[in-house]
Design a protein around this motif. Structure first.
Motif, mmCIF file in Angstrom:
data_model
loop_
_atom_site.group_PDB
_atom_site.id
_atom_site.type_symbol
_atom_site.label_atom_id
_atom_site.label_comp_id
_atom_site.label_asym_id
_atom_site.label_seq_id
_atom_site.Cartn_x
_atom_site.Cartn_y
_atom_site.Cartn_z
ATOM 1 N N GLN A 256 25.888 -58.119 19.180
ATOM 2 C CA GLN A 256 25.152 -57.499 18.087
ATOM 3 C C GLN A 256 24.061 -58.432 17.584
ATOM 4 N N SER A 257 22.884 -57.876 17.374
ATOM 5 C CA SER A 257 21.796 -58.664 16.808
ATOM 6 C C SER A 257 22.068 -58.944 15.342
ATOM 7 N N TRP A 258 21.770 -60.165 14.921
ATOM 8 C CA TRP A 258 21.922 -60.520 13.502
ATOM 9 C C TRP A 258 20.979 -59.707 12.631
ATOM 10 N N TYR A 259 19.978 -59.107 13.243
ATOM 11 C CA TYR A 259 18.984 -58.336 12.482
ATOM 12 C C TYR A 259 19.344 -56.861 12.372
ATOM 13 N N SER A 260 20.543 -56.476 12.851
ATOM 14 C CA SER A 260 20.953 -55.078 12.750
ATOM 15 C C SER A 260 21.139 -54.694 11.282
ATOM 16 N N TYR A 261 20.892 -53.400 10.988
ATOM 17 C CA TYR A 261 20.989 -52.920 9.613
ATOM 18 C C TYR A 261 22.040 -51.833 9.463
ATOM 19 N N SER A 262 23.096 -51.921 10.235
ATOM 20 C CA SER A 262 24.149 -50.918 10.191
ATOM 21 C C SER A 262 25.189 -51.307 9.141
ATOM 22 N N TRP A 263 25.298 -50.511 8.091
ATOM 23 C CA TRP A 263 26.278 -50.788 7.042
ATOM 24 C C TRP A 263 27.611 -50.095 7.323
ATOM 25 N N ASP A 264 27.582 -49.014 8.073
ATOM 26 C CA ASP A 264 28.803 -48.300 8.432
ATOM 27 C C ASP A 264 29.322 -48.820 9.769
ATOM 28 N N GLU A 265 30.649 -48.758 9.935
ATOM 29 C CA GLU A 265 31.219 -49.219 11.189
ATOM 30 C C GLU A 265 30.856 -48.245 12.302
ATOM 31 N N MET A 266 30.269 -48.760 13.340
ATOM 32 C CA MET A 266 29.873 -47.928 14.469
ATOM 33 C C MET A 266 29.879 -48.759 15.739
ATOM 34 N N SER B 214 24.173 -55.093 40.486
ATOM 35 C CA SER B 214 25.255 -54.852 39.529
ATOM 36 C C SER B 214 24.771 -54.005 38.360
ATOM 37 N N ALA B 215 25.667 -53.171 37.840
ATOM 38 C CA ALA B 215 25.407 -52.372 36.644
ATOM 39 C C ALA B 215 26.643 -52.444 35.762
ATOM 40 N N VAL B 216 26.490 -52.844 34.498
ATOM 41 C CA VAL B 216 27.615 -52.984 33.579
ATOM 42 C C VAL B 216 27.243 -52.369 32.236
ATOM 43 N N ASP B 217 28.270 -52.000 31.472
ATOM 44 C CA ASP B 217 28.087 -51.470 30.129
ATOM 45 C C ASP B 217 28.654 -52.458 29.111
ATOM 46 N N ALA B 218 27.807 -52.909 28.189
ATOM 47 C CA ALA B 218 28.215 -53.822 27.136
ATOM 48 C C ALA B 218 28.460 -53.021 25.859
ATOM 49 N N VAL B 219 29.642 -53.175 25.272
ATOM 50 C CA VAL B 219 30.003 -52.444 24.059
ATOM 51 C C VAL B 219 29.808 -53.348 22.854
ATOM 52 N N ILE B 220 29.099 -52.839 21.844
ATOM 53 C CA ILE B 220 28.789 -53.602 20.638
ATOM 54 C C ILE B 220 29.341 -52.865 19.426
ATOM 55 N N ASN B 221 30.059 -53.574 18.576
ATOM 56 C CA ASN B 221 30.638 -53.000 17.363
ATOM 57 C C ASN B 221 29.994 -53.646 16.149
ATOM 58 N N SER B 222 29.715 -52.853 15.123
ATOM 59 C CA SER B 222 29.053 -53.385 13.931
ATOM 60 C C SER B 222 29.993 -54.212 13.062
ATOM 61 N N ASN B 223 31.312 -54.079 13.277
ATOM 62 C CA ASN B 223 32.302 -54.845 12.528
ATOM 63 C C ASN B 223 32.447 -56.217 13.174
ATOM 64 N N TYR B 224 32.015 -57.267 12.473
ATOM 65 C CA TYR B 224 32.013 -58.606 13.060
ATOM 66 C C TYR B 224 33.419 -59.093 13.395
ATOM 67 N N GLU B 225 34.440 -58.579 12.679
ATOM 68 C CA GLU B 225 35.804 -59.000 12.960
ATOM 69 C C GLU B 225 36.316 -58.384 14.262
ATOM 70 N N LEU B 226 35.760 -57.225 14.635
ATOM 71 C CA LEU B 226 36.177 -56.559 15.871
ATOM 72 C C LEU B 226 35.268 -56.896 17.035
ATOM 73 N N ALA B 227 34.042 -57.266 16.720
ATOM 74 C CA ALA B 227 33.047 -57.492 17.773
ATOM 75 C C ALA B 227 33.324 -58.790 18.524
ATOM 76 N N LYS B 228 33.223 -58.709 19.844
ATOM 77 C CA LYS B 228 33.313 -59.889 20.699
ATOM 78 C C LYS B 228 32.086 -59.895 21.602
ATOM 79 N N PRO B 229 31.488 -61.045 21.845
ATOM 80 C CA PRO B 229 30.340 -61.084 22.754
ATOM 81 C C PRO B 229 30.710 -60.572 24.138
#
Length: 251
Positions: A229-239, A142-157
């Motif tokens: 998203q890792s809790w250790y991410s340092y992204s301040w802008d939404e990406m 299997s091969a899958v793509d996981a999408v991660i958003n820096s906005n915690y309100e939009l991000a879903k595991p």
């Protein structure tokens, strides 16, 4: 006169108790992939739902608190048609939301109880979203793509399931772009005696572009792979980034 007053008191008390909300309210019937919403409170700390299941189905039930400053800590219970407890969950993974999976063994009516941590003895409340779906199993190759958003309100595991046909070692590989936003990875199963058992929980992958986790898996055991998203991410802008995953039997 005294008899009339006594009768009025009885009537008032009867109306008062009849109007008081029940601690458990009927939520209705759940349909696959059709989220429903409800509210937990001290006067209605759980709601019950039913759904029709088929033997062999691997079902996923999630209960997510609507943004409410963590006033609601969701919890889930799953019963069979006879009222036997099949599964339960409170605080899946690193969050406060609840999620459970179960492989149905027979056709019939199943009951989901949406409640809060502690149930009748718990505290807090708020709105929630309850979703029933059928889980898709990842197979070797299997091969899958996981999408991660820096906005915690939009991000879903991103949640994936593995159920090996035989004992063996699997290679779970990832590839992610460089930058300030990166992923965390966990693989968990349910042990009958120990409860949630983590095979790995990797949070800090900053600077790691790719890697492989070789894990020993048991036949017919259900494993939950979570990419978020890792809790250790340092992204301040939404990406948003895409993390590529591949799964195969280790050589």
């Amino acid at each position: 006169m005294h008899k009339l007053l006594a009768a009025l008191v009885i009537v008032i008390l009867a109306v008062t108790f009849a109007a008081a909300p029940a601690a458990q309210a009927q939520g209705g019937e759940l349909q696959f992939d059709q989220p429903v919403q409800g509210t937990i409170s001290d006067s209605a700390y759980e709601q019950t739902y039913t759904f029709q299941g088929t033997a062999g189905q691997l079902i996923l039930i999630s209960m997510d608190a609507v943004e409410n400053d963590y006033e609601l800590d969701p919890a889930l219970l799953l019963n069979d048609a006879s009222g036997n407890r099949l599964a339960e969950n409170d605080d899946f993974g690193s969050g406060i939301n609840a999620m459970l999976t179960y492989a149905l063994t027979e056709d019939g009516t199943y009951t989901v109880i949406a409640t809060r941590s502690g149930g009748s003895t718990g505290s807090g409340g708020g709105d929630y979203t309850l979703t029933l779906s059928e889980a898709e199993l990842l197979q070797p190759g299997s091969a899958v793509d996981a999408v991660i958003n820096s906005n915690y309100e939009l991000a879903k595991p991103n949640i994936y399931f593995i159920k090996p046909d035989a004992d063996g070692t699997w290679a779970i590989s990832f590839n992610q772009p460089g930058g300030d936003l990166y992923a965390s990875f966990s693989l968990v199963t349910e042990d009958p005696e120990l409860g949630e058992l983590y095979l790995f929980d990797i949070g800090g992958t900053g600077g790691v572009r790719s890697g492989t986790m070789n894990v020993d898996l048991k036949a017919n055991q259900i494993y939950i792979l979570t990419v978020e998203q890792s809790w250790y991410s340092y992204s301040w802008d939404e990406m948003e980034i895409t993390v590529s995953l591949t799964l195969d039997v280790a050589q």
